[in-house]
Write an enzyme that holds these catalytic residues in place. Structure first.
Site, PDB file in Angstrom:
ATOM      1  N   LEU A 132      -9.906  -7.474 -13.149  1.00 46.07           N
ATOM      2  CA  LEU A 132     -11.330  -7.148 -13.021  1.00 46.07           C
ATOM      3  C   LEU A 132     -12.108  -7.617 -14.257  1.00 46.07           C
ATOM      4  CD1 LEU A 132     -10.793  -3.584 -11.566  1.00 46.07           C
ATOM      5  CD2 LEU A 132     -11.739  -5.558 -10.334  1.00 46.07           C
TER       6      LEU A 132
ATOM      7  N   GLY B 174       0.789  -1.238   0.000  1.00 46.76           N
ATOM      8  CA  GLY B 174       0.000   0.000   0.000  1.00 46.76           C
ATOM      9  C   GLY B 174       0.818   1.282   0.000  1.00 46.76           C
TER      10      GLY B 174
ATOM     11  N   ARG C  22     -15.214 -15.058 -10.502  1.00 48.36           N
ATOM     12  CA  ARG C  22     -14.784 -13.663 -10.567  1.00 48.36           C
ATOM     13  C   ARG C  22     -15.976 -12.700 -10.636  1.00 48.36           C
ATOM     14  NH1 ARG C  22     -10.837 -11.632 -14.364  1.00 48.36           N
ATOM     15  NH2 ARG C  22     -11.868 -12.729 -16.051  1.00 48.36           N
TER      16      ARG C  22
ATOM     17  N   MET D  82      -4.060  -7.313  -6.934  1.00 49.89           N
ATOM     18  CA  MET D  82      -3.545  -8.438  -7.726  1.00 49.89           C
ATOM     19  C   MET D  82      -4.639  -9.305  -8.357  1.00 49.89           C
ATOM     20  SD  MET D  82      -0.424  -7.800  -7.628  1.00 49.89           S
ATOM     21  CE  MET D  82       0.418  -9.250  -8.226  1.00 49.89           C
TER      22      MET D  82
ATOM     23  N   ASP E 143      -3.080  -4.640 -18.383  1.00 48.75           N
ATOM     24  CA  ASP E 143      -2.104  -3.559 -18.584  1.00 48.75           C
ATOM     25  C   ASP E 143      -2.138  -2.991 -20.001  1.00 48.75           C
ATOM     26  OD1 ASP E 143      -1.230  -4.016 -15.926  1.00 48.75           O
ATOM     27  OD2 ASP E 143       0.134  -5.585 -16.606  1.00 48.75           O
TER      28      ASP E 143
ATOM     29  N   HIS F 157       1.401   0.703 -13.105  1.00 47.02           N
ATOM     30  CA  HIS F 157       2.186  -0.474 -13.489  1.00 47.02           C
ATOM     31  C   HIS F 157       3.668  -0.105 -13.463  1.00 47.02           C
ATOM     32  CE1 HIS F 157       3.024  -4.277 -15.456  1.00 47.02           C
ATOM     33  NE2 HIS F 157       3.845  -3.614 -16.264  1.00 47.02           N
TER      34      HIS F 157
ATOM     35  N   ASN G 266      -4.990   2.334 -13.039  1.00 43.17           N
ATOM     36  CA  ASN G 266      -4.033   1.385 -12.454  1.00 43.17           C
ATOM     37  C   ASN G 266      -2.633   1.970 -12.595  1.00 43.17           C
ATOM     38  OD1 ASN G 266      -3.019  -1.117 -11.411  1.00 43.17           O
ATOM     39  ND2 ASN G 266      -2.460  -1.715 -13.493  1.00 43.17           N
TER      40      ASN G 266
HETATM   41  C1  GRF Z   1       3.558  -1.248  -7.403  1.00 43.67           C
HETATM   42  O1  GRF Z   1       4.829  -1.520  -7.897  1.00 43.67           O
HETATM   43  C2  GRF Z   1       2.588  -1.041  -8.518  1.00 43.67           C
HETATM   44  O2  GRF Z   1       3.179  -0.490  -9.665  1.00 43.67           O
HETATM   45  C3  GRF Z   1       2.123  -2.436  -8.822  1.00 43.67           C
HETATM   46  O3  GRF Z   1       2.060  -3.070  -7.580  1.00 43.67           O
HETATM   47  C4  GRF Z   1       2.953  -2.458  -6.682  1.00 43.67           C
HETATM   48  C5  GRF Z   1       2.167  -2.032  -5.473  1.00 43.67           C
HETATM   49  O4  GRF Z   1       2.974  -1.542  -4.443  1.00 43.67           O
HETATM   50  N1  GRF Z   1       0.871  -2.420  -9.533  1.00 43.67           N
HETATM   51  P1  GRF Z   1       2.303  -0.874  -3.172  1.00 43.67           P
HETATM   52  O5  GRF Z   1       1.356  -1.908  -2.567  1.00 43.67           O
HETATM   53  O6  GRF Z   1       1.579   0.346  -3.622  1.00 43.67           O
HETATM   54  O7  GRF Z   1       3.449  -0.562  -2.250  1.00 43.67           O
END
Ligand code: GRF
Length: 217
Positions: free
Chosen positions: A93, A12, A65, A90, A145, A109, A107
């Site tokens: 959707l 987070g 789902r 993770m 993505d 990435h 999102n």
């Molecule tokens: C980040 O690297 C983000 O780009 C990816 O998941 C990771 C989440 O990290 N989608 P955090 O939980 O925000 O520390």
């Protein structure tokens, strides 16, 4: 002021950057709900310490789902969110979820999309030998993505980087660009035109340039 629902599964740190940016007025919004599919995600601790309502919805409690996503939609609707921000969430959707929030799901990435979608992307970038990687905030579509790109930031990659080093370098930028993308949304400055996200009143730097290695080294 927009209401933001954040979906998380892990540490987070991006959630933290969004909450902090809302708190200090960098983002014209507030996080109104944090939902995790993982009960012991540290993201929940971060949210609770700011007094933000949290919910745990474990995907393992749902037969498929669709039903899992229906519960997410119910909770997000109940909180009246204007924007859904995935921050290390993770799960992929379903189209039915996305139909409930058209153009309202973002999102982040940790790579420069469309290069290196999916998982383990820092190691993949190092192994491929790219000289730059970075991070991407994009709207979420039905692919993984693949949605229209809102903002990207670039970091150098060095051959002796460990995955951890590159991860930290990218993460520091994630924490800057995710709140920025959300603020552009909050200011109503984003329009999606096919694959492209148009940003109203943008200052352009036509000479911006990065090389790795530097040209003078
Ligand atoms: C980040 O690297 C983000 O780009 C990816 O998941 C990771 C989440 O990290 N989608 P955090 O939980 O925000 O520390």
């Amino acid at each position: 002021m927009i209401r933001i629902g954040v979906l998380v599964s892990g540490s987070g740190s991006n959630l933290q950057s969004i909450m902090d940016a809302c708190e200090c007025g960098e983002v014209d919004g507030r996080v109104s709900i944090v939902v995790s599919n993982v009960e012991d995600a540290y993201a929940l601790v971060r949210a609770r310490s700011k007094g933000i309502p949290t919910r745990v919805v474990s995907h393992t409690d749902y037969p498929d789902r669709e039903t899992f996503d229906r519960e997410l939609v119910r909770i997000l609707r109940e909180s009246g969110v204007d924007l859904v921000a995935l921050a290390g969430f993770m799960r992929v959707l379903t189209p039915s979820f996305l139909r409930q929030f058209p153009g309202r799901v973002m999102n982040i990435h940790p790579a420069l999309l469309p290069s290196f979608p999916g998982l383990h992307v820092r190691q993949k970038a190092i192994d491929y030998g790219v000289k730059f990687s970075g991070c991407t905030v994009h709207f979420v579509d039905e692919g993984v993505d693949t949605g229209p790109i809102i903002i990207q930031a670039v970091v150098p990659v060095y051959p002796d980087d460990s995955e951890e080093e590159l991860k930290d370098r990218i993460l520091r930028l994630e924490h800057r660009i995710y709140p920025r993308a959300i603020q552009l949304f909050a200011q109503n400055r984003l329009t999606v035109d096919g694959r492209r996200v148009l940003i109203r009143d943008l200052r352009k730097d036509r000479d911006a340039c990065l090389t790795n290695p530097p040209l003078d080294s």
